[in-house]
Write a protein that holds these residues in place. Structure first.
Motif, mmCIF file in Angstrom:
data_model
loop_
_atom_site.group_PDB
_atom_site.id
_atom_site.type_symbol
_atom_site.label_atom_id
_atom_site.label_comp_id
_atom_site.label_asym_id
_atom_site.label_seq_id
_atom_site.Cartn_x
_atom_site.Cartn_y
_atom_site.Cartn_z
ATOM 1 N N ARG A 256 -4.662 -3.599 -7.273
ATOM 2 C CA ARG A 256 -6.101 -3.354 -7.104
ATOM 3 C C ARG A 256 -6.847 -3.495 -8.426
ATOM 4 N NH1 ARG A 256 -4.434 1.260 -4.833
ATOM 5 N NH2 ARG A 256 -5.984 2.661 -5.793
ATOM 6 N N ASP B 273 -18.294 -6.440 0.066
ATOM 7 C CA ASP B 273 -18.682 -5.042 0.183
ATOM 8 C C ASP B 273 -19.088 -4.440 -1.165
ATOM 9 O OD1 ASP B 273 -16.031 -4.556 2.553
ATOM 10 O OD2 ASP B 273 -18.106 -5.111 2.886
ATOM 11 N N GLN C 89 -9.822 -6.265 -8.753
ATOM 12 C CA GLN C 89 -11.191 -5.893 -9.096
ATOM 13 C C GLN C 89 -11.634 -6.441 -10.455
ATOM 14 O OE1 GLN C 89 -11.573 -1.582 -8.466
ATOM 15 N NE2 GLN C 89 -10.275 -1.764 -6.652
ATOM 16 N N ASN D 288 -9.623 -1.503 1.570
ATOM 17 C CA ASN D 288 -8.981 -0.638 0.583
ATOM 18 C C ASN D 288 -8.700 -1.340 -0.746
ATOM 19 O OD1 ASN D 288 -6.962 -2.247 1.625
ATOM 20 N ND2 ASN D 288 -5.641 -0.575 2.287
ATOM 21 N N TRP D 289 -8.863 -2.659 -0.802
ATOM 22 C CA TRP D 289 -8.705 -3.364 -2.076
ATOM 23 C C TRP D 289 -9.772 -2.943 -3.089
ATOM 24 C CZ3 TRP D 289 -4.845 -6.021 -4.135
ATOM 25 C CH2 TRP D 289 -3.850 -6.519 -3.290
ATOM 26 N N THR E 112 -10.942 0.219 -3.471
ATOM 27 C CA THR E 112 -10.900 1.639 -3.791
ATOM 28 C C THR E 112 -10.492 1.842 -5.250
ATOM 29 O OG1 THR E 112 -8.618 1.764 -2.986
ATOM 30 C CG2 THR E 112 -10.373 2.306 -1.417
ATOM 31 N N PRO E 113 -10.879 2.974 -5.862
ATOM 32 C CA PRO E 113 -10.536 3.227 -7.264
ATOM 33 C C PRO E 113 -9.027 3.184 -7.488
ATOM 34 C CG PRO E 113 -12.195 4.791 -6.514
ATOM 35 C CD PRO E 113 -11.739 4.045 -5.301
ATOM 36 N N HIS E 114 -8.618 2.614 -8.613
ATOM 37 C CA HIS E 114 -7.191 2.448 -8.895
ATOM 38 C C HIS E 114 -6.695 3.381 -9.998
ATOM 39 C CE1 HIS E 114 -8.525 0.168 -12.399
ATOM 40 N NE2 HIS E 114 -9.292 -0.543 -11.593
ATOM 41 N N THR F 218 0.811 -1.219 0.000
ATOM 42 C CA THR F 218 0.000 0.000 0.000
ATOM 43 C C THR F 218 0.843 1.268 0.000
ATOM 44 O OG1 THR F 218 -0.182 -0.124 2.416
ATOM 45 C CG2 THR F 218 -1.988 -1.073 1.129
#
Length: 349
Positions: free
Chosen positions: A266, A347, A270, A308-309, A311-313, A256
């Motif tokens: 990420r 989530d 995703q 946090n995986w 979250t937008p990348h 991170t």
């Protein structure tokens, strides 16, 4: 563990005091081929892929099988996250026995073909269901063969993970990533001396810096689509903060704290077929409970936070097409889905 950790069946020991970690890479090199010339022909329903979700090398096979849509052609046996010095066990199944192979331990499949087999009982492995014999545990070749030998059973829209025009470059990238990153984290964690550890540590982070430079201007490792190279790097990166940073002392930075690699990881997480194969609970339980010469108490850490995986990348800005001219895979079959308590994907529902 798997293709990486060869079980020391004399005592479950991983660290060789005073020296460097050296991987035993003598695997069962049998191949399953489309033309059957190996003696083991490609045949839908004949073989069963034995994995543990804890193992990064097995995780590769789970991902490739999903991306190519081979679930109906090759069934999957999932071992539990921990093992003893004897073998991986199917303790997740009712009665502690794999329902298709009818065995409690993966060792039974190895011994069925090689009585007295003395090397590591590793995952991933492919087992011939009719005979109950292991066919191969050569994890690197296995995933390539799913792409090249099993094409008759690929789903419509399956991606080209090992396209012929890019194979030389994929092979070159895979070679250095294996030596310095996939295996590099183990060379840190299982180092038996300060000197061996420091050498491995610098080699690992020098390669991660190289990967950062490579991925700063391109979305994927080779070409503009996901390939075998991305699969192989991903399964190490996804384990980095939960396991390798602390347990294996790979602690110059967390994933991170490496912005490019964190965004890249990420992006893949995703992508259908990647994050939905990852079981963080199994990963942590395996490393912290099994490696008792590194973690004698067997205590498993509660962190890190996984939200946090999702979250937008921002990697879409680099272009690239994840599946090329193909399409994303369908959701995993219900029986193969990761426990929603073990992944942040819940989530996203």
């Amino acid at each position: 563990m798997g293709g990486d950790e060869i079980l020391d069946r004399t005592g479950g020991k991983y660290v060789e005091p005073g020296g460097e970690f050296t991987r035993d890479q003598r695997y069962i090199a049998t191949r399953i081929t489309a033309d059957g010339s190996s003696g083991w022909p490609v045949e839908a329903g004949r073989y069963r892929l034995a994995v543990s979700r804890a193992c990064p090398w097995a995780n590769r096979l789970i991902i490739v099988r999903r991306l190519l849509g081979l679930e109906d052609a090759i069934s999957m046996a999932v071992a539990g996250p921990t093992h003893d010095k004897r073998s991986w066990t199917f303790d997740l199944d009712p009665g502690g026995r794999d329902p298709v192979l009818g065995i409690e331990r993966l060792a039974d499949a190895y011994f069925a073909r090689f009585p007295g087999y003395e090397r590591g009982i590793t995952v991933p492995a492919i087992v011939d269901v009719p005979t109950g014999q292991v066919v191969t545990n050569d994890y690197a070749q296995m995933s390539l063969d799913l792409s090249t030998e099993w094409t008759a059973y690929h789903r419509p829209g399956a991606p080209q993970l090992y396209p012929e025009r890019l194979r030389d470059e994929i092979d070159e990238v895979n070679a250095v990533v294996f030596a310095d990153v996939n295996n590099g984290v183990y060379r840190c964690g299982f180092a038996g001396s300060q000197e061996a550890y420091e050498k491995a540590y610098h080699r690992l982070f020098d390669r991660l810096d190289w990967l950062t430079e490579r991925l700063t201007g391109q979305r994927y490792l080779v070409g503009d689509t996901i390939t075998e190279a991305d699969v192989r790097l991903f399964t190490t990166l996804v384990r980095f903060d939960p396991v390798y940073h602390g347990h294996f002392k790979c602690n110059r930075q967390k994933l991170t704290e490496m912005p490019v690699l964190w965004a890249y990881a990420r992006d893949l997480f995703q992508t259908p077929g990647f994050g939905d194969t990852v079981d963080f609970d199994h990963i942590k339980r395996h490393y912290y409970e099994v490696h008792r010469d590194i973690n004698p108490t067997g205590v498993v850490p509660l962190g890190p936070d996984l939200a946090n995986w999702l979250t937008p990348h921002g990697r879409e800005q680099l272009g690239g097409r994840p599946f090329g001219d193909g399409t994303p895979p369908q959701p995993a079959p219900p029986a193969e889905r990761v426990d929603p308590e073990h992944t942040p994907l819940r989530d996203a529902d």
